[in-house]
Design a protein around this motif. Structure first.
Motif, PDB file in Angstrom:
ATOM      1  N   ILE A 551       1.019  -1.334  -0.045  1.00 31.09           N
ATOM      2  CA  ILE A 551       0.085  -0.009   0.082  1.00 31.09           C
ATOM      3  C   ILE A 551       0.779   1.228  -0.141  1.00 31.09           C
ATOM      4  N   ARG A 552       2.197   1.223   0.464  1.00 29.23           N
ATOM      5  CA  ARG A 552       2.889   2.463   0.795  1.00 29.23           C
ATOM      6  C   ARG A 552       3.286   2.531  -0.759  1.00 29.23           C
ATOM      7  N   ARG A 553       3.561   1.535  -1.467  1.00 28.36           N
ATOM      8  CA  ARG A 553       4.135   1.711  -2.958  1.00 28.36           C
ATOM      9  C   ARG A 553       2.994   2.395  -3.550  1.00 28.36           C
ATOM     10  N   LEU A 555       0.702   4.191  -2.691  1.00 31.27           N
ATOM     11  CA  LEU A 555       0.517   5.723  -2.482  1.00 31.27           C
ATOM     12  C   LEU A 555       1.561   6.335  -3.195  1.00 31.27           C
ATOM     13  N   LYS A 556       2.929   5.930  -3.158  1.00 35.46           N
ATOM     14  CA  LYS A 556       3.929   6.583  -3.783  1.00 35.46           C
ATOM     15  C   LYS A 556       3.614   6.732  -5.159  1.00 35.46           C
ATOM     16  N   LEU A 557       3.234   5.712  -5.712  1.00 27.65           N
ATOM     17  CA  LEU A 557       2.696   5.977  -7.269  1.00 27.65           C
ATOM     18  C   LEU A 557       1.696   6.861  -7.388  1.00 27.65           C
ATOM     19  N   SER A 558       0.653   6.821  -6.390  1.00 24.06           N
ATOM     20  CA  SER A 558      -0.368   7.774  -6.600  1.00 24.06           C
ATOM     21  C   SER A 558       0.084   9.244  -6.395  1.00 24.06           C
ATOM     22  N   ASP A 559       1.056   9.318  -5.613  1.00 26.09           N
ATOM     23  CA  ASP A 559       1.576  10.769  -5.411  1.00 26.09           C
ATOM     24  C   ASP A 559       2.337  11.181  -6.878  1.00 26.09           C
ATOM     25  N   GLU A 560       2.934  10.116  -7.472  1.00 28.10           N
ATOM     26  CA  GLU A 560       3.668  10.713  -8.915  1.00 28.10           C
ATOM     27  C   GLU A 560       2.702  11.273  -9.722  1.00 28.10           C
ATOM     28  N   MET A 561       1.326  10.631  -9.761  1.00 25.36           N
ATOM     29  CA  MET A 561       0.499  10.970 -10.735  1.00 25.36           C
ATOM     30  C   MET A 561      -0.568  12.250 -10.286  1.00 25.36           C
TER      31      MET A 561
END
Length: 1042
Positions: A551-553, A555-561
């Motif tokens: 889930i942290r990954r 979230l990080k991926l979502s933050d990139e977009m």
């Protein structure tokens, strides 16, 4: 009024110095309501000696002034709303058409057109009888600018009445019959003129076609159904569709060509033909409520016009596919829409059927391949690529969207004929030496058809082999878009229940997805994350130990977009791994709150950016940076899922709440109105699940009260559950804080008196004051008089029975709170009002199944009547003493239907629980494997449209009857719409009405024996029977409790 001074004043509104601009706006606001102001503005707009920017500023102000204040509804008027003077109204109507003809720019024309529409809505036809003659005069002019003004006026006239049912039914047909014969003659002449780069002719042609299509939004008039109208308009539409545009008549750049007037005209021609067929000309899909008016037309249209439309469209597709002609994207979409509409009716399916394979291979397939423009988007803006490829709402009206809808409809409606050939085409492409771009297109089709593939009895068993042979190798492709589509196909088939016969194959694919999460290309990582979400149930044991990291990954991926496409993935993970996430729930919530705050702050910064004076309105609307807000909404929803997942552990939930409160306060204090709904969902969920109000949550209550009195007065619907929780679970604080009690009372008073708010807001205000009276018993004595005054004043108010019932319940609650005080306060405020209240209450009781439709209404009435039985007879107001013995009979009337009401509510609760558990998809919704091959098809979508049409007809009928029916008749039709509120909880839910009644009746007999005797003597045999049943039930429940 000095025109030059006024023009100079409006010039300050776009001055670069904000102080000068602000001063100018304030001065305009001061003089704006003066008589003659509007007339002066008209003269400035007409003057060629005035700077264009100033004329544009005046036209914008004029539009807004007319829209808000041409005629002012006095009861709902804001203080600054001053009606436009009659002399200015006359000046407007006498000069608006002339101004349109002399308009110096498109911006001014748009503003004047909107102004004209408001004039028409208010004054035509009664106060502007010569308006249509004036338009016809312009349309028949030899001056092309006057003809253009006539076209604008005709469009605005149709726009003014297109969505108002009565007016579209009564006024619009007359407008159509007067203007449309002239319009079609003008347009036919224009379409016959050799196309050139000059914009006047295509612009007017575009306006005329737009006017015709706009008139079809609700109805097709009798005149439009006649051959006299349909034939010339049909010829014109075909003429425009077939119009060959030479290269020198349109821009060379394709994006500019899409926007040019010639292709806008073609788009409206295609769209109009589609609309005629879809809404009025397709007899097999025509809703029952429309058959009386349109069945004859529909049969004529499908026989004589639909085949010609199909023929013309097919020719255009053949020219486009063979590269002999160009088609705009909007026109291609309209063609796909028509072909899709042709699938269900037998008469058009027979025409389409021989061409399906060719259309799929030559028209659909190229749109679904990975073409150079998509490649450019991937490389230049991968986030935009993700948005357009994943978010279905971003693709509306695009050829890709149209092509996908077409093959989906073929698969679901004509499964036996079209489905397997499409799959053979996919396999042929994948098994050939096709390019990667073409293989992408084939896999794209497979992904779109995945839900159908996994339900087809002849196909689903072979999908594991298909994945091994055609999809798995692409996970290591050198082309990143092939790795992306491999993830997408895998996610689709797994979502729709692919069963792996070989665990090794599952392991291969799950490992491939895990590897793709580290792909250097962002779109690949996103698709891998989406695929992993679908696979987690299958590989749960592998993911469970690492779910926090996963889930942290995400979230990080979502933050990139900064897009919300992965929020559903995180929600799914949270829901599936509730136990595993419990130890890290607070940390995960904190991370999500950080993301939310970043997105919210960036959205706030964007909202506060000054708008350039030269910005184009269309680009402002289309390019507004809503991604931050939508992203924040998605994160807030994921936070809400965490709250729901940890509600079994109150200590963790309290920790999570403390992490969430700062983002709630920031959002409310920053007035990020678009996010209020999400925030109040969180407040409601937290306070309800914890059944308490933490000290840090009270500032949220305070800012909510401030917002309601200022920027968020129309957000009471969203605020109410949270406010109810504050009162219910924070009652001790309210009892100790007079200022808090005053704040919630202010909300009730505002909801009931504000001219900005309607019946629904008043109902919410009534619910809030009911919560106050129930939860703060003995602490609202100082406010009871104010509550009763407002309720008495609104006893006959509102436009709906729902509101009148809610208001009646406020008075019943006041009686339940303190019966003696309530009745005397009513009489002290308005003598006779207590009797009026009782008359309305008992009228509702005597029709309680109709007038007291919910269990809560019945139960509250019984409990209030029980309180009245305990009142000392000497304290009963004189006007009520005569009818006082009827109280017992009233309670028994309600008790008679109470068991059925209780059973009905339990059945609804059970039904809701069962519907939540029933997530299985019916294969019949996807595949049509029954019936004759070529017959008309009526499916779930058709039935849904039928239901919508029936509901629309019912609402229109009610609207038309409201003015003619008496109050009782109109109310009776409304009560059936008042349903049980399963999410509504009240303190009285825990009170047993049977034992309470027994106790009250005993007190009544002891303290008021004469009244008791009178009350029981007048009971009918049926009521005596009910009384015995109630007492028996009460005794049984008393013994059970013991």
């Amino acid at each position: 009024m000095d025109l030059q001074a006024l023009a100079d004043l409006f010039a300050t509104t776009y001055n670069a110095d904000p102080n000068i601009q602000k001063a100018g706006e304030l001065q305009i606001r001061k003089i704006g309501a003066q008589e003659g102001m509007v007339t002066a503005l008209l003269q400035i707009i007409a003057s060629d000696s005035v700077d264009l920017a100033t004329r544009q500023a005046c036209s914008v102000y004029l539009k807004n002034r007319v829209h808000t204040s041409y005629i002012v509804d006095t009861p709902r008027a804001r203080p600054e709303q001053v009606p436009i003077a009659p002399s200015d109204r006359d000046a407007l109507k006498s000069s608006i058409l002339r101004l349109l003809a002399g308009s110096p720019s498109r911006t001014v024309t748009v503003q004047l057109g909107a102004t004209l529409k408001d004039l028409i809505s208010h004054d035509f036809p009664d106060r502007w009888p010569g308006f249509l003659d004036s338009i016809n005069g312009l349309l028949n002019s030899s001056d092309i600018r006057e003809v253009g003004a006539g076209c604008v006026a005709a469009l605005e006239c149709v726009r003014a009445f297109r969505r108002v049912y009565r007016q579209s039914k009564d006024i619009l047909p007359g407008v159509v019959e007067r203007l449309f014969p002239t319009l079609v003659t003008i347009a036919t002449g224009m379409a016959s003129t050799p196309p050139s780069s000059a914009q006047e002719i295509p612009s007017m042609l575009h306006l005329i076609l737009k006017t015709y299509k706009t008139s079809l939004v609700v109805n097709l008039s009798i005149h439009q159904q006649s051959s006299e109208s349909l034939v010339p308009w049909g010829r014109l539409l075909f003429q425009v569709v077939n119009l060959a545009l030479p290269n020198d008549a349109v821009p060379e750049d394709e994006e500019d060509r899409e926007k040019c007037e010639w292709w806008k005209a073609k788009k409206w021609a295609y769209g109009t033909l589609d609309r005629l067929f879809h809404r009025f000309g397709n007899p097999s899909q025509l809703p029952t409520t429309m058959q009386k008016d349109y069945s004859t037309f529909a049969n004529h249209f499908v026989t004589n016009f639909a085949p010609e439309i199909f023929k013309v469209y097919l020719q255009q597709v053949e020219l486009y596919v063979s590269k002999q002609a160009w088609l705009s994207k909007k026109c291609q979409y309209q063609i796909f829409q028509f072909f899709t509409e042709c699938i269900k009716p037998k008469s058009t399916w027979i025409l389409l059927k021989p061409h399906v394979d060719s259309l799929v291979a030559n028209f659909v397939f190229p749109h679904l391949c990975f073409n150079p423009s998509v490649q450019q988007l991937w490389e230049s803006d991968p986030i935009e690529y993700i948005r357009t490829s994943i978010d279905e709402y971003e693709n509306i009206s695009s050829p890709v969207s149209g092509a996908t809808s077409f093959i989906l409809s073929l698969a679901s409606v004509r499964t036996k004929i079209a489905f397997l050939p499409m799959l053979r085409f996919v396999n042929n492409v994948l098994g050939s030496n096709a390019t990667s771009s073409q293989k992408f297109g084939a896999l794209n089709i497979a992904s779109a058809l995945g839900p159908f593939i996994m339900r087809h009895p002849e196909v689903k068993g072979s999908m594991e082999q298909f994945m091994l042979q055609h999809v798995f190798p692409e996970f290591t492709s050198s082309e990143p878009y092939m790795r992306s589509i491999a993830c997408e196909v895998l996610g689709t088939v797994v979502k729709h229940n692919l069963e792996w016969s070989n665990p090794e194959n599952l392991a291969l694919h799950s490992n491939a997805v895990a590897t793709a999460l580290d792909d250097p290309e962002l779109p690949v990582r996103v698709q891998a994350a989406l695929a992993l979400t679908q696979m987690v149930c299958t590989v749960r044991t592998v993911v469970a130990p690492r779910v926090g990291e996963v889930i942290r990954r995400l979230l990080k991926l979502s933050d990139e977009m900064d897009l919300d496409v992965l929020n559903s993935s995180m929600e799914s993970m949270v829901e599936l791994f509730q136990d595993e996430l419990l130890p890290v729930a607070t940390e995960l919530t904190a991370r999500l709150c950080e993301s939310y705050m970043r997105l919210a702050r960036e959205g706030l910064a964007h909202a506060n950016e000054p708008i350039s004076e030269n910005i184009d309105v269309d680009s402002l609307l289309s390019e507004g940076d809503d991604d931050k807000v939508y992203g924040a909404m998605g994160v807030a929803k994921t936070i809400g899922t965490i709250v729901s997942s940890v509600d079994s552990n109150l200590e963790t939930l309290r920790q999570v709440q403390e992490v969430i409160i700062p983002i709630i306060r920031f959002t409310l204090e920053s007035k990020l109105i678009d996010l209020f709904d999400n925030m109040y969902d969180l407040v409601d969920s937290l306070t309800f699940k914890l059944a308490s109000i933490s000290p840090n949550m009270w500032p949220v209550f305070e800012v909510t009260c401030q917002l309601f009195k200022s920027d968020a007065v129309d957000f009471l619907d969203e605020m109410l559950p949270s406010l109810d929780n504050f009162v219910s679970y924070g009652s001790e604080v309210f009892k100790a804080r007079p200022d808090y009690r005053q704040k919630v009372l202010d909300i009730y008073q505002t909801s009931m008196t504000s001219p900005q708010l309607g019946d629904n807001d008043k109902i919410n205000g009534c619910k809030l004051v009911e919560s106050i009276l129930l939860n703060l018993a003995g602490h609202m004595d100082d406010h009871l008089q104010d509550i009763i005054k407002i309720a008495i004043d609104n006893m006959d108010g509102g436009n709906t029975y729902s509101f009148r019932l809610a208001n009646l319940l406020v008075l019943i609650n006041a009686v339940f709170y303190n019966p003696t005080a309530a009745l005397h306060l009513m009489e002290n405020y308005k003598p006779g009002s207590a009797r009026l209240f009782f008359d309305k209450w008992f009228a509702a009781i005597n029709m309680n199944e109709k007038k007291l439709p919910r269990l809560h209404d019945k139960k509250l009435s019984i409990l209030a009547l029980c309180k009245l039985m305990e009142v000392d007879g000497a304290m009963v107001p004189a006007g009520l003493q005569e009818g006082w013995p009827g109280i017992v009979a009233g309670a028994l009337t309600i008790f008679k239907d109470l068991p059925q009401a209780i059973a009905k509510r339990k059945a609804l609760e059970q039904s809701l629980a069962e519907s939540d558990d029933d997530d299985e998809d019916d294969d019949a919704r996807y595949l049509n494997l029954e019936g004759e091959d070529d017959e008309d098809v009526w499916d779930e979508d058709s039935a849904y449209l039928e239901m919508l049409a029936s509901e629309s007809a019912r609402l229109r009928a009610r609207s038309e009857e409201t003015g003619d029916a008496g109050d009782d008749e109109s109310e009776l039709s409304e009560e059936s719409d008042i349903e049980e509120e399963l999410g509504f909880f009240s303190l009285i839910d825990a009170i047993n009405p049977y034992t309470t009644f027994k106790q009250a009746l005993t007190t009544f007999q002891t303290n008021n024996s004469a009244l008791y005797q009178a009350s029981t003597t007048i009971l009918s045999v049926e009521q005596q029977t009910v009384l015995m049943e109630v007492m028996t039930t009460a005794e049984a429940q008393d013994s059970t409790q013991l």
